[in-house]
Design an enzyme around this catalytic site. Structure first.
Site, PDB file in Angstrom:
ATOM      1  N   CYS A 114      82.681  37.340 -23.109  1.00  0.00           N
ATOM      2  CA  CYS A 114      82.239  37.054 -24.480  1.00  0.00           C
ATOM      3  C   CYS A 114      81.983  35.568 -24.723  1.00  0.00           C
ATOM      4  CB  CYS A 114      83.268  37.570 -25.478  1.00  0.00           C
ATOM      5  SG  CYS A 114      83.548  39.361 -25.381  1.00  0.00           S
ATOM      6  N   HIS A 250      81.611  33.901 -32.178  1.00  0.00           N
ATOM      7  CA  HIS A 250      81.501  35.165 -31.453  1.00  0.00           C
ATOM      8  C   HIS A 250      81.907  36.280 -32.400  1.00  0.00           C
ATOM      9  CE1 HIS A 250      81.970  38.411 -28.736  1.00  0.00           C
ATOM     10  NE2 HIS A 250      83.293  38.339 -28.670  1.00  0.00           N
ATOM     11  N   ASN A 280      80.699  44.209 -31.389  1.00  0.00           N
ATOM     12  CA  ASN A 280      80.921  43.127 -30.424  1.00  0.00           C
ATOM     13  C   ASN A 280      79.906  43.278 -29.294  1.00  0.00           C
ATOM     14  OD1 ASN A 280      81.810  41.393 -28.414  1.00  0.00           O
ATOM     15  ND2 ASN A 280      83.976  41.897 -28.651  1.00  0.00           N
TER      16      ASN A 280
END
EC number: 2.3.1.180
Length: 323
Positions: A114, A250, A280
């Site tokens: 990520c 993020h 996500n």
């Protein structure tokens, strides 16, 4: 004069298939309220059969090139941040290079889960500042739907697919924080926490594997480390959180986003939030949010932006740039 890596184009791509939380109620002991309360996610996009990480990355890249008024042959390098490359090798970046018709320069992948896009941006900045490239396509692209365990309600409801891209170009600046472009970066990793978020497959197992996560532990690390790396990057840029126009984090979980903003002393009306629509998307989440934020009219030329991310490894980092 000081050389700066300036964002001149941004774009994104999302698959057509939109999956609302209610769809998971058919196969899992979960519901829309439970998912929203714990993550802030309402829906996500899943890639169709035949749609790949590379094809999504190429689509986002075309949008970024179009905004910049540039052609693929103008690009010196491509960096793709991904944990879901279509093949073990060649890299997703070389596949994108071929799909765009770019026959010069070089291309490679960065894998920091990520945090990948932040790591890729930092690499691209270094290439430009060292004179090895003048134009770099930096892409985050993921197909996490292909590494989900659909029986694990704690993970499979959180992730989505998509891609975002920015074109960085070398431009002269004055050497102050008023310059457009990347002003500072901060990268970190700590392999002692490798078991908190991982995929249990790979060449050593002969399987693709599934994503596994200790969510509570990841959350505990996330807010502290994200606020710390953002603060370090801001200090290196010679600015403070009060100077920031937009935090583009993020998009993992609304509680992490809110907790980090609070720790930085930044109000949520200065945070670009897309997690409710995308879930996500790992390395794609920041460039997706940058592109959506720009399209919404939130992020404008001259705005001071800080991006921060944390992912498996653990790996985390931040970039401060002036749009």
């Amino acid at each position: 004069m000081t050389l700066r890596a300036v964002v001149t184009g941004v774009g994104h791509y999302l698959p057509d298939r939109i999956v609302p939380n209610s769809e998971f109620e058919k196969t899992l002991d979960t519901n829309d309220e439970w998912i929203r309360a714990r993550s802030g996610i309402e829906r996500r996009h899943f890639a169709a059969e035949g749609e790949t990480t590379a094809s999504m990355a190429a689509a986002a890249s075309r949008a970024a090139l179009s905004m910049a008024g540039a052609e693929a042959q103008d690009v010196d390098a491509i960096i793709v941040a991904t944990s879901t490359a279509d093949l073990t090798f060649p890299s997703a970046a070389t596949m994108v290079q071929a799909e765009l018709g770019m026959t010069r320069g070089f291309a490679f992948d960065v894998q920091a889960v990520c945090a990948g896009f932040v790591f890729a941006l930092s690499n691209a900045n270094a290439l430009i500042l060292s004179g090895q490239a003048r134009r770099v396509l930096v892409i985050g692209a993921e197909a996490f739907s292909r590494i989900m365990d659909w029986t694990d309600r704690s993970t499979c409801v959180l992730f989505g697919d998509g891609a975002g891209a920015v074109l960085l170009e070398a431009q002269d600046g004055t050497g102050t924080s008023a310059d457009r472009g990347i002003l500072s970066t901060d990268l970190n990793s700590d392999g002692r926490h490798k078991d908190l978020l991982y995929v249990d497959g790979g060449v050593s197992t002969g399987t693709t594997g599934y994503l596994r996560m200790q969510g509570n532990q990841v959350f505990r690390h996330a807010v502290e480390k994200l606020a710390a790396t953002a603060t370090t990057a801001l200090e290196r840029a010679g600015v403070s959180a009060s100077d920031v126009d937009w935090v583009v984090p993020h998009q993992a979980n609304i509680r992490i986003i809110q907790g980090t903003a609070k720790k930085l002393g930044v109000s949520m009306d200065r945070v670009v939030v897309t997690v409710q629509d995308h879930g996500n998307t790992s390395a794609a989440s920041i460039p997706l949010a940058l592109s959506v934020g720009h399209a919404r009219g939130q992020i404008k030329q001259g705005d001071l932006v800080v991006t921060e991310a944390i992912g498996g490894g653990l790996a985390w980092g931040a970039v401060v740039l002036r749009w």
